[in-house]
Design an enzyme around this catalytic site. Structure first.
Site, PDB file in Angstrom:
ATOM      1  N   GLU A  45       0.850  -1.188   0.000  1.00  0.00           N
ATOM      2  CA  GLU A  45       0.000   0.000   0.000  1.00  0.00           C
ATOM      3  C   GLU A  45       0.886   1.239   0.000  1.00  0.00           C
ATOM      4  OE1 GLU A  45      -2.673  -0.346   3.341  1.00  0.00           O
ATOM      5  OE2 GLU A  45      -3.571  -2.195   2.555  1.00  0.00           O
ATOM      6  N   HIS A 102      -7.777   1.337   2.131  1.00  0.00           N
ATOM      7  CA  HIS A 102      -7.630   0.866   3.522  1.00  0.00           C
ATOM      8  C   HIS A 102      -8.381   1.791   4.498  1.00  0.00           C
ATOM      9  CE1 HIS A 102      -4.880  -1.640   6.315  1.00  0.00           C
ATOM     10  NE2 HIS A 102      -6.044  -1.404   6.884  1.00  0.00           N
ATOM     11  N   GLY A 157     -11.990   0.778   8.520  1.00  0.00           N
ATOM     12  CA  GLY A 157     -12.285   1.179   9.909  1.00  0.00           C
ATOM     13  C   GLY A 157     -12.220   2.676  10.121  1.00  0.00           C
TER      14      GLY A 157
HETATM   15  P1  NAI Z   1     -10.460 -10.732  15.718  1.00  0.00           P
HETATM   16  O1  NAI Z   1      -9.145 -11.150  16.276  1.00  0.00           O
HETATM   17  O2  NAI Z   1     -11.516 -10.265  16.654  1.00  0.00           O
HETATM   18  O3  NAI Z   1     -11.080 -11.940  14.870  1.00  0.00           O
HETATM   19  C1  NAI Z   1     -10.333 -12.710  13.990  1.00  0.00           C
HETATM   20  C2  NAI Z   1     -10.944 -14.102  13.965  1.00  0.00           C
HETATM   21  O4  NAI Z   1     -10.264 -14.858  12.985  1.00  0.00           O
HETATM   22  C3  NAI Z   1     -10.802 -14.845  15.283  1.00  0.00           C
HETATM   23  O5  NAI Z   1     -12.057 -15.314  15.699  1.00  0.00           O
HETATM   24  C4  NAI Z   1      -9.843 -15.970  14.946  1.00  0.00           C
HETATM   25  O6  NAI Z   1     -10.084 -17.149  15.702  1.00  0.00           O
HETATM   26  C5  NAI Z   1     -10.127 -16.176  13.488  1.00  0.00           C
HETATM   27  N1  NAI Z   1      -9.068 -16.853  12.756  1.00  0.00           N
HETATM   28  C6  NAI Z   1      -7.719 -16.746  12.925  1.00  0.00           C
HETATM   29  N2  NAI Z   1      -7.090 -17.532  12.029  1.00  0.00           N
HETATM   30  C7  NAI Z   1      -8.042 -18.134  11.278  1.00  0.00           C
HETATM   31  C8  NAI Z   1      -8.019 -19.049  10.198  1.00  0.00           C
HETATM   32  N3  NAI Z   1      -6.870 -19.521   9.710  1.00  0.00           N
HETATM   33  N4  NAI Z   1      -9.194 -19.438   9.672  1.00  0.00           N
HETATM   34  C9  NAI Z   1     -10.372 -18.985  10.185  1.00  0.00           C
HETATM   35  N5  NAI Z   1     -10.465 -18.135  11.210  1.00  0.00           N
HETATM   36  C10 NAI Z   1      -9.313 -17.708  11.750  1.00  0.00           C
HETATM   37  O7  NAI Z   1     -10.145  -9.648  14.618  1.00  0.00           O
HETATM   38  P2  NAI Z   1     -11.098  -8.483  14.092  1.00  0.00           P
HETATM   39  O8  NAI Z   1     -11.012  -7.321  15.006  1.00  0.00           O
HETATM   40  O9  NAI Z   1     -12.428  -9.049  13.786  1.00  0.00           O
HETATM   41  O10 NAI Z   1     -10.341  -8.082  12.733  1.00  0.00           O
HETATM   42  C11 NAI Z   1     -10.363  -8.951  11.607  1.00  0.00           C
HETATM   43  C12 NAI Z   1      -9.430  -8.454  10.534  1.00  0.00           C
HETATM   44  O11 NAI Z   1      -9.822  -7.147  10.085  1.00  0.00           O
HETATM   45  C13 NAI Z   1      -7.976  -8.292  10.984  1.00  0.00           C
HETATM   46  O12 NAI Z   1      -7.138  -8.748   9.956  1.00  0.00           O
HETATM   47  C14 NAI Z   1      -7.803  -6.798  11.128  1.00  0.00           C
HETATM   48  O13 NAI Z   1      -6.471  -6.423  10.959  1.00  0.00           O
HETATM   49  C15 NAI Z   1      -8.685  -6.308   9.995  1.00  0.00           C
HETATM   50  N6  NAI Z   1      -9.120  -4.912  10.116  1.00  0.00           N
HETATM   51  C16 NAI Z   1      -9.133  -4.142   8.975  1.00  0.00           C
HETATM   52  C17 NAI Z   1      -9.533  -2.829   9.030  1.00  0.00           C
HETATM   53  C18 NAI Z   1      -9.568  -1.984   7.795  1.00  0.00           C
HETATM   54  O14 NAI Z   1      -9.427  -0.767   7.893  1.00  0.00           O
HETATM   55  N7  NAI Z   1      -9.774  -2.547   6.625  1.00  0.00           N
HETATM   56  C19 NAI Z   1      -9.917  -2.198  10.308  1.00  0.00           C
HETATM   57  C20 NAI Z   1      -9.967  -3.117  11.419  1.00  0.00           C
HETATM   58  C21 NAI Z   1      -9.554  -4.423  11.312  1.00  0.00           C
END
Ligand code: NAI
Length: 403
Positions: free
Chosen positions: A261, A284, A287
């Site tokens: 990015e 990006h 959020g």
């Molecule tokens: P979180 O940690 O609450 O949830 C992630 C989930 O993925 C967990 O339940 C975990 O068990 C599961 N997981 C981990 N490895 C896995 C796999 N191999 N297969 C299936 N499930 C798996 O994270 P959250 O807060 O929900 O964020 C999710 C994603 O969104 C992260 O990558 C974060 O960096 C991204 N994000 C992106 C934003 C943006 O601006 N586009 C803003 C906020 C978050």
């Protein structure tokens, strides 16, 4: 008066208001990030430092941080901070892991509806002056299968909103999760890909998720399905995604995160997905809303002031977690950070009894590296207590709070 609290990178005004209101000191707000040299020059005078994601905090800079009590990352990620070095120095780091979850979930719903109605390509053709008025390939989301990969903060929030729209929600997670409403867990990723009309990724970037959507997995998706990646840029093989869009196997995609990015507005953004009309690209911003910025500002500032005033380390990123009730009247609290080695606690308690202190509560938590013990005592600790406590071998930091 020189500010003892520095908030860089345009952190929301809510943070300053909270820290000032808590009486923690003079707050300086900076619009931009700090370079390593700038940070090293400033850090010695700071009690609290707040950064977003563009100020790297290195072990070298931390070596000068003699008065720094804590670091606030006004962001989700903390990769840019030398967490272990901070821990060894007795400096907890706090962040805001889910203040923007709702913002991402809402945008994923918007992308779902737009992709299912083929709006991106209709928008593109309207912008060119064409009138593509047709219902062909356009569907309601009600009754469609939404496949959520990763049922964490964002995935589960999305599940609730999607169910409200009448979608059938299925999810795959490597951990057992509390399912919301009628959402159903499936046993494997491939099964989820084969059944879903929309696949949306909400997992972190780990060794287990990197390139999880490679050519083979993309081929497993239902013909005509759509893919949303609002999680991390390295989850999807972008060239393979371009290929399945080119072939028509997928009807569209929405992508907010990319393998590389631009560092800022002055750099050009390039992606093999730019040539497709049926793709929604965004820089990006999943959020990035005012509500999320405000919530992050408030949450991290609250954690910082709870640590400074009460010694609370609950949900610190790199530090043993001690949850504490507010300090009662007529009491003081001695917060002691030490190397995690045998005998420190008993020597510390010897120092307390040599000072004639009556202990009314004590909480200890440890990590592999350090221990954090918080002791509430009746009355006022004698002036030499901090010196005595510092004399306990293994001591890293001591603070007396309250009174
Ligand atoms: P979180 O940690 O609450 O949830 C992630 C989930 O993925 C967990 O339940 C975990 O068990 C599961 N997981 C981990 N490895 C896995 C796999 N191999 N297969 C299936 N499930 C798996 O994270 P959250 O807060 O929900 O964020 C999710 C994603 O969104 C992260 O990558 C974060 O960096 C991204 N994000 C992106 C934003 C943006 O601006 N586009 C803003 C906020 C978050």
């Amino acid at each position: 008066m020189t500010a003892n609290i520095l908030l860089t990178e345009n952190i929301h005004a809510e943070a300053r208001a909270h820290l000032t209101g808590a009486g923690l000191g003079e707050v300086e707000l900076l619009g931009g990030a700090l370079s390593d040299d700038e940070l090293s020059a400033r850090i010695a005078e700071l009690m609290l430092l707040g950064v977003r994601s563009r100020t790297a905090i290195t072990p070298e800079a931390l070596a000068n941080a003699k008065q720094l009590l804590a670091i606030g990352c006004f962001s989700i990620g903390t990769n840019h901070v030398a967490l272990e070095a901070a821990e060894r120095l007795g400096i907890p780091v706090f962040n805001s892991p889910f203040a923007n979850s709702r913002s991402v979930a809402e945008l994923a719903i918007a992308a779902t509806i737009f992709l299912m109605r083929r709006i991106p390509e209709k928008h593109a053709s309207a912008m060119r002056g064409d009138w593509a008025k047709t219902a062909k390939g356009a569907y309601e989301v009600r009754g469609k299968k939404l496949g959520i990969v990763g049922y964490g903060n964002i995935g589960s929030q999305l599940s609730v909103i999607a169910s409200g729209l009448g979608m059938h929600v299925y999810y795959y997670d490597i951990e057992a999760k509390l399912r919301h409403g009628n959402a159903r867990a499936v046993d494997g990723l491939d099964e989820l890909l084969e059944m879903s009309d929309i696949v949306t990724l909400h997992v972190p970037s780990t060794d287990g998720t990197r390139f999880m959507m490679n050519a083979e997995r993309l081929a497993k998706m239902k013909p005509g399905a759509v893919l949303i990646n609002y999680a991390r840029g390295d989850l999807v093989d972008i060239d393979a995604l371009a290929a399945v869009l080119e072939s028509g196997h997928l009807a569209g995609a929405a992508v907010d995160v990319f393998p590389t990015e631009p560092a800022g507005a002055s750099e050009r953004f390039e992606s093999p997905l730019q040539r497709f009309d049926n793709v929604i690209l965004s820089p990006h911003v999943g959020g990035s809303t005012q509500e999320a910025q405000q919530a992050i500002g408030q949450e991290v500032a609250e954690k910082l002031s709870a640590y400074v005033k009460e010694g609370v380390t609950t949900r610190a990123v790199n530090f043993p977690e001690v949850a504490l009730a507010p300090l009662g009247p007529g009491r003081q609290r001695i917060a002691h950070v030490h190397r995690n080695e045998p005998g420190v606690l008993s020597k510390l308690n010897d120092a307390f009894s040599a000072s004639g202190l009556n202990i009314v509560g004590q909480s200890l938590a440890t990590s592999a590296t350090i221990g954090y013990v918080v002791t509430d005592v009746e009355g006022k600790a004698p002036d030499d207590l901090v010196e005595r406590a510092r004399g306990v071998p293994g001591t890293i930091r001591v603070r007396v709070l309250g009174g």
